[in-house]
Enzyme design. Sequence first.
Site, PDB file in Angstrom:
ATOM      1  NE  ARG A  48      -7.281   4.936   4.355  1.00 26.41           N
ATOM      2  CZ  ARG A  48      -6.404   5.238   5.302  1.00 26.41           C
ATOM      3  NH1 ARG A  48      -6.793   5.404   6.533  1.00 26.41           N
ATOM      4  NH2 ARG A  48      -5.125   5.397   5.019  1.00 26.41           N
ATOM      5  CE  LYS A  98      -2.561   2.650   3.439  1.00 25.62           C
ATOM      6  NZ  LYS A  98      -1.420   3.457   3.901  1.00 25.62           N
ATOM      7  CG  ASN A  99       2.406   2.801   3.555  1.00 24.42           C
ATOM      8  OD1 ASN A  99       1.240   3.120   3.361  1.00 24.42           O
ATOM      9  ND2 ASN A  99       2.909   2.613   4.774  1.00 24.42           N
ATOM     10  CG  ASP A 125       2.409   1.540   9.429  1.00 28.25           C
ATOM     11  OD1 ASP A 125       1.999   2.446  10.180  1.00 28.25           O
ATOM     12  OD2 ASP A 125       2.638   1.710   8.215  1.00 28.25           O
ATOM     13  NE  ARG A 172      -0.098  10.558   9.733  1.00 27.54           N
ATOM     14  CZ  ARG A 172      -0.570   9.569   8.974  1.00 27.54           C
ATOM     15  NH1 ARG A 172      -1.840   9.305   8.941  1.00 27.54           N
ATOM     16  NH2 ARG A 172       0.241   8.841   8.245  1.00 27.54           N
ATOM     17  N   PRO A 173       2.043  16.863  10.953  1.00 26.54           N
ATOM     18  CG  PRO A 173       3.803  17.989  11.996  1.00 26.54           C
ATOM     19  CD  PRO A 173       2.876  16.824  12.163  1.00 26.54           C
ATOM     20  CB  CYS A 199      -4.910   6.798  10.284  1.00 20.28           C
ATOM     21  SG  CYS A 199      -5.472   5.376   9.352  1.00 20.28           S
TER      22      CYS A 199
HETATM   23  C1  UD1 Z   1       4.248   6.845   6.428  1.00 21.60           C
HETATM   24  C2  UD1 Z   1       3.326   5.675   6.204  1.00 21.60           C
HETATM   25  C3  UD1 Z   1       2.710   5.213   7.517  1.00 21.60           C
HETATM   26  C4  UD1 Z   1       3.819   4.929   8.526  1.00 21.60           C
HETATM   27  C5  UD1 Z   1       4.768   6.109   8.654  1.00 21.60           C
HETATM   28  C6  UD1 Z   1       5.964   5.813   9.541  1.00 21.60           C
HETATM   29  C7  UD1 Z   1       2.484   6.116   3.987  1.00 21.60           C
HETATM   30  C8  UD1 Z   1       1.352   6.531   3.137  1.00 21.60           C
HETATM   31  N1  UD1 Z   1       2.264   6.102   5.293  1.00 21.60           N
HETATM   32  O1  UD1 Z   1       3.447   7.909   6.943  1.00 21.60           O
HETATM   33  O2  UD1 Z   1       1.955   4.032   7.260  1.00 21.60           O
HETATM   34  O3  UD1 Z   1       3.218   4.691   9.783  1.00 21.60           O
HETATM   35  O4  UD1 Z   1       5.268   6.470   7.354  1.00 21.60           O
HETATM   36  O5  UD1 Z   1       6.643   4.704   9.074  1.00 21.60           O
HETATM   37  O6  UD1 Z   1       3.549   5.766   3.510  1.00 21.60           O
HETATM   38  N2  UD1 Z   1       6.424  14.590  10.604  1.00 21.60           N
HETATM   39  C9  UD1 Z   1       6.587  15.926  10.876  1.00 21.60           C
HETATM   40  N3  UD1 Z   1       6.676  16.787   9.817  1.00 21.60           N
HETATM   41  C10 UD1 Z   1       6.610  16.366   8.531  1.00 21.60           C
HETATM   42  C11 UD1 Z   1       6.464  15.000   8.272  1.00 21.60           C
HETATM   43  C12 UD1 Z   1       6.370  14.126   9.330  1.00 21.60           C
HETATM   44  O7  UD1 Z   1       6.633  16.349  12.029  1.00 21.60           O
HETATM   45  O8  UD1 Z   1       6.684  17.208   7.622  1.00 21.60           O
HETATM   46  C13 UD1 Z   1       6.325  13.637  11.733  1.00 21.60           C
HETATM   47  C14 UD1 Z   1       4.996  12.893  11.759  1.00 21.60           C
HETATM   48  O9  UD1 Z   1       3.989  13.631  12.418  1.00 21.60           O
HETATM   49  C15 UD1 Z   1       5.373  11.627  12.490  1.00 21.60           C
HETATM   50  C16 UD1 Z   1       6.809  11.367  12.009  1.00 21.60           C
HETATM   51  O10 UD1 Z   1       7.284  12.621  11.535  1.00 21.60           O
HETATM   52  O11 UD1 Z   1       5.369  11.854  13.864  1.00 21.60           O
HETATM   53  C17 UD1 Z   1       6.943  10.342  10.915  1.00 21.60           C
HETATM   54  O12 UD1 Z   1       6.073  10.681   9.847  1.00 21.60           O
HETATM   55  P1  UD1 Z   1       6.303  10.198   8.354  1.00 21.60           P
HETATM   56  O13 UD1 Z   1       7.480   9.304   8.264  1.00 21.60           O
HETATM   57  O14 UD1 Z   1       6.248  11.391   7.479  1.00 21.60           O
HETATM   58  O15 UD1 Z   1       4.994   9.335   8.129  1.00 21.60           O
HETATM   59  P2  UD1 Z   1       3.999   9.391   6.922  1.00 21.60           P
HETATM   60  O16 UD1 Z   1       4.751   9.609   5.662  1.00 21.60           O
HETATM   61  O17 UD1 Z   1       2.852  10.270   7.258  1.00 21.60           O
END
Ligand code: UD1
Length: 417
Positions: free
Chosen positions: A396, A22-23, A304, A121-122, A116
């Site tokens: 999803r 999925k990811n 995850d 999640r910024p 989710c």
């Molecule tokens: C992706 C995966 C999700 C997985 C996560 C961590 C997808 C679609 N989703 O989510 O299933 O749980 O990686 O392996 O691939 N953060 C910030 N600022 C940013 C971006 C992230 O503060 O600009 C924080 C997030 O809030 C979180 C952490 O960094 O606490 C990790 O987030 P990130 O690796 O970006 O996860 P996703 O890409 O949202």
Amino acid sequence: MKIMEICGAQELSGTIRISGAKNATVALIPAAILTDEEATICNIPEITDTEALCDILRLLEVKVSRASESVIINPKSMKNIDITEEYSNKLRASYYFMGALLGKYKKAVMYFPGGCSIGARPIDQHLKGFEALGATITVEDNKYVVEAKELKGANIYLDIASVGATINIMLAAVKAKGVTIIDNAAKEPEIVNVATFLNNMGAKIVGAGTSTIKITGVEYLHKCFHEVIPDRIEAGTYIIIGALCGNKLKVDNLIPEHIEALLSKLEEIGVEMEIGPDYVIVSKKDTYKATTVKTGVFPGFATDLQQVFSVLLTQSKGKSKVTETIFENRFMHIPFLNKLGANIRVSGQTATFLGPTKLKGANVAATDLRAGAALVAAGLKAEGKTVITNVEHILRGYEQIVEKLGDVGAKIVIKEI
Ligand code: UD1
């Protein structure tokens, strides 16, 4: 509304085949618009997140056709249309259109993504990367306008090794002028899969899978054929289910190296597995040893898989602890596991388990995708009937979950009420 009914405590045996990740898929579909020709991506999972992204492609007037497990994406006559909230809030990964549209047209207009509710999640790291490449960003309410006169390669250090930011910056930088370096990049296998796809189209990306990625901009991306890697989270979920209910349950078509942290933890608590080159065979045992788990970025223990793994800890003898370090709100399944009979206490980012406890069917709700998967695992282990509401979250991310589990002996149905 859909509900899932599980009649638990059945023994599961046979083979479950793992689908495409999925990811990776949710990034590959937006990435495909970067070519001016045609991209064929095979091993695409049939999940609602895939459909939601194909709907965005159609909104942008991209030609999309599906043939069994493949999707053929032809953006020759596409238009750079604003992505409205109705489309963006269906899933988190809609934000990959920001990077892809910026990379292709030097302009993207879209609303804040959905997904989710597992934390704040910024997307500041994504935006910081776009700005470093020369874009300006305007935010009005939830609407983001990201545009650049010219995209120029830059050195970008990510404050957090974010999966989303790493991929989004790659998408924006692939056609930028000059060289972009992403430092402290995330190293997840899905990032490597996306970089390989872009390279197959003619991009010049090296270092994906390490913490430094170098992208040398190119002018044109051509047609290509690409395969999605197996879903390591789906694989981990079914292996854990096998440790709860399996009798030589074979989880097939996976890459063991992608789930090494999970496999080591399973071995540590006493799960018996046969690990083959692309499969794992697993059977249940009556009790397991207690352990301590801390989630981390790849190759650490995947956040995850934390929720599903926690179900196994309800069957472990003694005190176990799970610490969540990636998202702030990933214990929403715990009250429901307690309702099913577990003994778990949450304090801050740590959950403490006292086990083993017998699980008994009850009415529970899937608050997010992986919390839902945990409740499916718990429902399969529990005596009696478990009813899960908010099943949409589970659909999803898990292709044909009812069919896959039903085929190996689970009593599980989805009903529309
Ligand atoms: C992706 C995966 C999700 C997985 C996560 C961590 C997808 C679609 N989703 O989510 O299933 O749980 O990686 O392996 O691939 N953060 C910030 N600022 C940013 C971006 C992230 O503060 O600009 C924080 C997030 O809030 C979180 C952490 O960094 O606490 C990790 O987030 P990130 O690796 O970006 O996860 P996703 O890409 O949202």
